[in-house]
Design an enzyme around this catalytic site. Structure first.
Site, PDB file in Angstrom:
ATOM      1  N   ASP A  52      -3.875  70.750 -51.906  1.00  0.00           N
ATOM      2  CA  ASP A  52      -3.607  70.182 -50.584  1.00  0.00           C
ATOM      3  C   ASP A  52      -3.807  68.665 -50.634  1.00  0.00           C
ATOM      4  O   ASP A  52      -4.750  68.159 -51.246  1.00  0.00           O
ATOM      5  CB  ASP A  52      -4.551  70.811 -49.551  1.00  0.00           C
ATOM      6  N   HIS A  86       2.214  79.443 -45.768  1.00  0.00           N
ATOM      7  CA  HIS A  86       1.359  79.120 -46.912  1.00  0.00           C
ATOM      8  C   HIS A  86      -0.034  79.662 -46.686  1.00  0.00           C
ATOM      9  O   HIS A  86      -0.499  79.778 -45.553  1.00  0.00           O
ATOM     10  CB  HIS A  86       1.302  77.606 -47.149  1.00  0.00           C
TER      11      HIS A  86
HETATM   12  P1  DGP Z   1      -1.202  73.995 -41.965  1.00  0.00           P
HETATM   13  O1  DGP Z   1      -1.950  73.275 -40.890  1.00  0.00           O
HETATM   14  O2  DGP Z   1      -1.763  75.383 -42.200  1.00  0.00           O
HETATM   15  O3  DGP Z   1       0.297  73.989 -41.735  1.00  0.00           O
HETATM   16  O4  DGP Z   1      -1.499  73.200 -43.312  1.00  0.00           O
HETATM   17  C1  DGP Z   1      -0.607  72.306 -43.879  1.00  0.00           C
HETATM   18  C2  DGP Z   1      -1.319  71.643 -45.042  1.00  0.00           C
HETATM   19  O5  DGP Z   1      -0.339  71.042 -45.877  1.00  0.00           O
HETATM   20  C3  DGP Z   1      -2.290  70.552 -44.651  1.00  0.00           C
HETATM   21  O6  DGP Z   1      -3.617  70.942 -45.032  1.00  0.00           O
HETATM   22  C4  DGP Z   1      -1.846  69.324 -45.437  1.00  0.00           C
HETATM   23  C5  DGP Z   1      -0.888  69.877 -46.446  1.00  0.00           C
HETATM   24  N1  DGP Z   1       0.244  69.021 -46.748  1.00  0.00           N
HETATM   25  C6  DGP Z   1       1.129  68.497 -45.860  1.00  0.00           C
HETATM   26  N2  DGP Z   1       2.047  67.755 -46.502  1.00  0.00           N
HETATM   27  C7  DGP Z   1       1.748  67.833 -47.831  1.00  0.00           C
HETATM   28  C8  DGP Z   1       2.344  67.272 -48.993  1.00  0.00           C
HETATM   29  O7  DGP Z   1       3.345  66.564 -48.953  1.00  0.00           O
HETATM   30  N3  DGP Z   1       1.740  67.561 -50.177  1.00  0.00           N
HETATM   31  C9  DGP Z   1       0.640  68.357 -50.274  1.00  0.00           C
HETATM   32  N4  DGP Z   1       0.130  68.576 -51.500  1.00  0.00           N
HETATM   33  N5  DGP Z   1       0.045  68.897 -49.195  1.00  0.00           N
HETATM   34  C10 DGP Z   1       0.595  68.632 -47.991  1.00  0.00           C
END
Ligand code: DGP
Length: 117
Positions: free
Chosen positions: A31, A101
């Protein structure tokens, strides 16, 4: 048809991410805003927007989320102390990215399951 998100680009390796595992069904990567020492996202490669969009056709990939979570937890050294798996759905669930996810969180005690309203 659901709109693609940044996660589809990560799965296709079109944009960078710290990918820890990938197979024909799922991809796991760190994340970008970790909430715990270990914070990994495990996603089905096929776009399913939310849990509310899940069908029987997704059962194999969604089952794989759990086997990959358990495998990564062992590899990351957090399995014996324990960890938390979270899947948020839509607005009240706090979902930000509309590509289903599973969060794998661990490496410290994670506190109450849900913040008081
Ligand atoms: P949710 O709130 O359950 O939809 O979590 C989305 C998660 O995705 C959040 O913890 C941050 C992560 N995230 C968002 N954009 C990106 C990205 O571009 N790369 C990565 N590695 N994580 C991301």
């Amino acid at each position: 048809m659901a709109q693609e998100t940044i996660f589809s680009k990560i799965i296709r390796r079109e944009i960078p991410a710290d990918i820890l595992y990938q197979d024909e069904l799922v991809t796991a990567f760190r994340d970008i805003h970790p909430r715990a020492p270990t914070h990994i996202l495990i996603v089905p490669n096929r776009l399913v927007a939310t849990v509310d969009d899940v069908t029987e056709a997704d059962e194999l990939a969604l089952g794989r989320l759990f086997t990959v979570a358990a495998r990564l937890a062992r590899e990351q050294g957090i399995a014996s102390d324990g960890y938390r798996l979270i899947v948020n759905c839509r607005e009240h669930g706090g979902q930000e990215v509309y590509h289903l996810h599973m969060h794998l969180l661990g490496g410290r005690p994670l506190g109450a399951m849900v913040a008081r309203g």
